[in-house]
Write a protein that holds these residues in place. Sequence first.
Motif, PDB file in Angstrom:
ATOM      1  N   UNK A  69     -35.571 -40.514  48.963  1.00 22.45           N
ATOM      2  CA  UNK A  69     -35.228 -39.177  49.484  1.00 22.45           C
ATOM      3  C   UNK A  69     -34.331 -38.390  48.535  1.00 22.45           C
ATOM      4  N   UNK A  70     -33.568 -39.120  47.731  1.00 21.26           N
ATOM      5  CA  UNK A  70     -32.625 -38.416  46.852  1.00 21.26           C
ATOM      6  C   UNK A  70     -33.269 -37.932  45.551  1.00 21.26           C
ATOM      7  N   UNK A  71     -34.592 -38.019  45.473  1.00 25.63           N
ATOM      8  CA  UNK A  71     -35.279 -37.645  44.233  1.00 25.63           C
ATOM      9  C   UNK A  71     -35.010 -36.186  43.862  1.00 25.63           C
ATOM     10  N   UNK A  72     -34.767 -35.322  44.863  1.00 30.00           N
ATOM     11  CA  UNK A  72     -34.533 -33.907  44.540  1.00 30.00           C
ATOM     12  C   UNK A  72     -33.249 -33.693  43.738  1.00 30.00           C
ATOM     13  N   UNK A  73     -32.384 -34.704  43.728  1.00 31.70           N
ATOM     14  CA  UNK A  73     -31.182 -34.596  42.904  1.00 31.70           C
ATOM     15  C   UNK A  73     -31.525 -34.625  41.413  1.00 31.70           C
ATOM     16  N   UNK A  74     -32.740 -35.098  41.109  1.00 33.51           N
ATOM     17  CA  UNK A  74     -33.126 -35.241  39.702  1.00 33.51           C
ATOM     18  C   UNK A  74     -34.034 -34.096  39.253  1.00 33.51           C
ATOM     19  N   UNK A  75     -34.027 -33.026  39.999  1.00 36.41           N
ATOM     20  CA  UNK A  75     -34.873 -31.872  39.682  1.00 36.41           C
ATOM     21  C   UNK A  75     -34.690 -31.367  38.255  1.00 36.41           C
ATOM     22  N   UNK A  76     -33.459 -31.468  37.782  1.00 36.25           N
ATOM     23  CA  UNK A  76     -33.169 -30.878  36.476  1.00 36.25           C
ATOM     24  C   UNK A  76     -33.423 -31.824  35.302  1.00 36.25           C
ATOM     25  N   UNK A  87     -47.321 -40.833  34.453  1.00 34.02           N
ATOM     26  CA  UNK A  87     -47.379 -41.187  35.874  1.00 34.02           C
ATOM     27  C   UNK A  87     -46.551 -40.241  36.734  1.00 34.02           C
ATOM     28  N   UNK A  88     -45.782 -39.369  36.094  1.00 30.22           N
ATOM     29  CA  UNK A  88     -44.928 -38.476  36.882  1.00 30.22           C
ATOM     30  C   UNK A  88     -45.405 -37.035  36.731  1.00 30.22           C
ATOM     31  N   UNK A  89     -45.544 -36.372  37.872  1.00 27.18           N
ATOM     32  CA  UNK A  89     -45.893 -34.945  37.840  1.00 27.18           C
ATOM     33  C   UNK A  89     -44.981 -34.226  38.823  1.00 27.18           C
ATOM     34  N   UNK A  90     -45.071 -32.921  38.835  1.00 25.53           N
ATOM     35  CA  UNK A  90     -44.214 -32.157  39.735  1.00 25.53           C
ATOM     36  C   UNK A  90     -45.018 -31.598  40.889  1.00 25.53           C
ATOM     37  N   UNK A  91     -44.432 -31.721  42.082  1.00 21.48           N
ATOM     38  CA  UNK A  91     -45.034 -31.081  43.249  1.00 21.48           C
ATOM     39  C   UNK A  91     -43.995 -30.060  43.679  1.00 21.48           C
ATOM     40  N   UNK A  92     -44.302 -28.791  43.480  1.00 22.25           N
ATOM     41  CA  UNK A  92     -43.237 -27.789  43.581  1.00 22.25           C
ATOM     42  C   UNK A  92     -42.323 -28.033  42.404  1.00 22.25           C
ATOM     43  N   UNK A  93     -41.067 -28.362  42.669  1.00 22.87           N
ATOM     44  CA  UNK A  93     -40.242 -28.804  41.537  1.00 22.87           C
ATOM     45  C   UNK A  93     -39.718 -30.218  41.739  1.00 22.87           C
ATOM     46  N   UNK A  94     -40.323 -30.914  42.674  1.00 24.41           N
ATOM     47  CA  UNK A  94     -39.908 -32.292  42.965  1.00 24.41           C
ATOM     48  C   UNK A  94     -40.831 -33.274  42.217  1.00 24.41           C
ATOM     49  N   UNK A  95     -40.234 -34.214  41.495  1.00 26.03           N
ATOM     50  CA  UNK A  95     -41.073 -35.200  40.783  1.00 26.03           C
ATOM     51  C   UNK A  95     -41.775 -36.165  41.752  1.00 26.03           C
ATOM     52  N   UNK A  96     -43.051 -36.396  41.496  1.00 28.35           N
ATOM     53  CA  UNK A  96     -43.775 -37.418  42.269  1.00 28.35           C
ATOM     54  C   UNK A  96     -44.348 -38.462  41.301  1.00 28.35           C
ATOM     55  N   UNK A 110     -33.641 -45.008  34.746  1.00 25.86           N
ATOM     56  CA  UNK A 110     -32.414 -44.942  33.933  1.00 25.86           C
ATOM     57  C   UNK A 110     -31.853 -43.517  33.933  1.00 25.86           C
ATOM     58  N   UNK A 111     -32.762 -42.543  34.064  1.00 29.55           N
ATOM     59  CA  UNK A 111     -32.318 -41.148  34.068  1.00 29.55           C
ATOM     60  C   UNK A 111     -32.000 -40.653  35.470  1.00 29.55           C
ATOM     61  N   UNK A 112     -32.590 -41.273  36.440  1.00 25.55           N
ATOM     62  CA  UNK A 112     -32.427 -40.813  37.819  1.00 25.55           C
ATOM     63  C   UNK A 112     -32.193 -42.029  38.702  1.00 25.55           C
ATOM     64  N   UNK A 113     -31.029 -42.647  38.551  1.00 30.00           N
ATOM     65  CA  UNK A 113     -30.800 -43.938  39.213  1.00 30.00           C
ATOM     66  C   UNK A 113     -30.693 -43.782  40.726  1.00 30.00           C
TER      67      UNK A 113
END
Lengths: 293, 275
Positions: A69-76, A87-96, A110-113
């Motif tokens: 749930x805290x993935x939106x903290x890594x938006x930047x 394997x990672x893409x953006x849905x809106x601006x949230x990584x999936x 490592x970047x988004x612990x």
Amino acid sequence: MKTITILSGKGGVGKSSITASLSILLAKKYKIVAVDCDVDAPNLGLLFGIKKFNNIEKVSTNYKAFANKKIDKCKNIDLVNICAFHAISLKGNIPVINKLLCEGCGACKLLCSEGIELKKVKNAEVGETKTRYGFYIVSGQLKIGESGSGNVVEVVKERARNIAKKINADFIVVDSSAGIGCPVIASIRDSDYVVAITEPTPSALSDLKRVLKVVEHFKIPYGIVINKFDINKRFAKKIENFAMKHKITIIGKLPYDKSFVEALVNLEPVVVYNKKFEKLFLDILNNVNYYLK
Amino acid sequence: MKIAITGGKGGTGKSTIATALSYKLSKTKKVLLLDLDVDCPNDDLILGVKTKKVKDVEIMIPKFDYKKCVKCGLCSKVCREHAIVFVKGNFPFVIQEQCIGCKACKIACPRNAITEAKQKIGEIFIGKKGNITLIGGKMKPGIEESSLVVNAVKKFSEQYKNYDYVIVDTAAGTHCPVISALIDCNMVFAVTEPTPLGHHDLELILKLTKKLKIKTRIILNRSNIANKKIIENLARRYKSKIIAEIPYSKEIEKCYAEGKPIEHTSINQIIEVIR
């Protein structure tokens, strides 16, 4: 105890069929364990008429990244470009994270612990059973859509080695997958001898050359079997010339014969289905034994 | 339209179909054929086209600045491929073949002691035959991660636009390089043969494409070598269909052995489906 690995580069040239027949003849004289290391599409069991394996163990050799749930903290953070496996893409601006492409390297975590967790996934099943011919076969199956076939091959081989030790086996016979990538490299490792199967077609020779480079990389002795040598004798000669030029031994030649397909359909190795092929396979084994000593 | 040719089992005729289909389509349309069997690419041999290398496929490999390194060992700890060897008190070093270029070590290094060097893991090649442009990848023998080369070829091919059809030829099996090849295709043709092995591996592919949500149709090769009922039943179970059957014939085998695309009426049946 010696490990013999059967491979080919190109698929469908007869690896599993030949492995099955060689195993049966070897087992008449020695204690052996057969191993199916084509964990993507395992077929060796079928050739012995086996439909189900026993002692199935769920194994987990790989990790995968999961967004929480805290993935939106890594938006930047530019997670999309950090992932080497796309394997990672953006849905809106949230990584999936696309689980099918994730290799579990953990770079994103490592970047988004906070927002990403790495979890071990059960990616394969490994089982064993005794064939009706008296010896054990160990086989693995990668779960659909999972990765890490190389690691699964390692687990399958480990299980085979344990059985081999227990029964004091003379030989482990390994059936590898097609290609030259991770599962094949894992199959080749610690082999004492490699039997490389080819057929007289340009594709098969090209693929053979590629897989032999990998075998040479591991400095394992090897010999070539030309399967269906008589479907194109001119090209078979070309393979023989290639072998001679590079001082590679041709340890056997097998003809094209309807019995091979019929045996396959009957779920029997060809040496059981049609005894007349025994001698050809025994010749191959004699050659293998000679070079193993 | 992007169409993949796959099959699970090796040697069922994936490349034979991919090249034959491309060849036939190319008589009236522009075709981009991607050979994504980067372990063992053969489409150039079957089409009889000369290819030339256009690009190396490289991945990042860590380069250590030993002046900055404090021998903390974190790089080795985060490397899930066990590609970085670290012994306490010594500088870390990398085992090239095992590195997959994920950059985890670089991200983890607290001293910025890791920079990016390049490691070649394969090549991209290109060839032309009439209206067919063939782009493919060739992995360097000894390298493990085929899917990295597959992705590189796909990315490179994006600059080739205005094709009526993109035909993707995949490797055997069901693992990462196959998944990477299939993932953005509109349709999958699974090539199989009516043997227990063909049946077994086809089911794995049908499961995979179901998971990927890609419409899948079956091409039955060497349809006369055994009873095709097992494949028909499997097709029904997975709500798929056999759309073409190619009987085993010496002629087809000969074309293949000589490096020529096959021509057979069944190829028209395949084209009907994608038209």
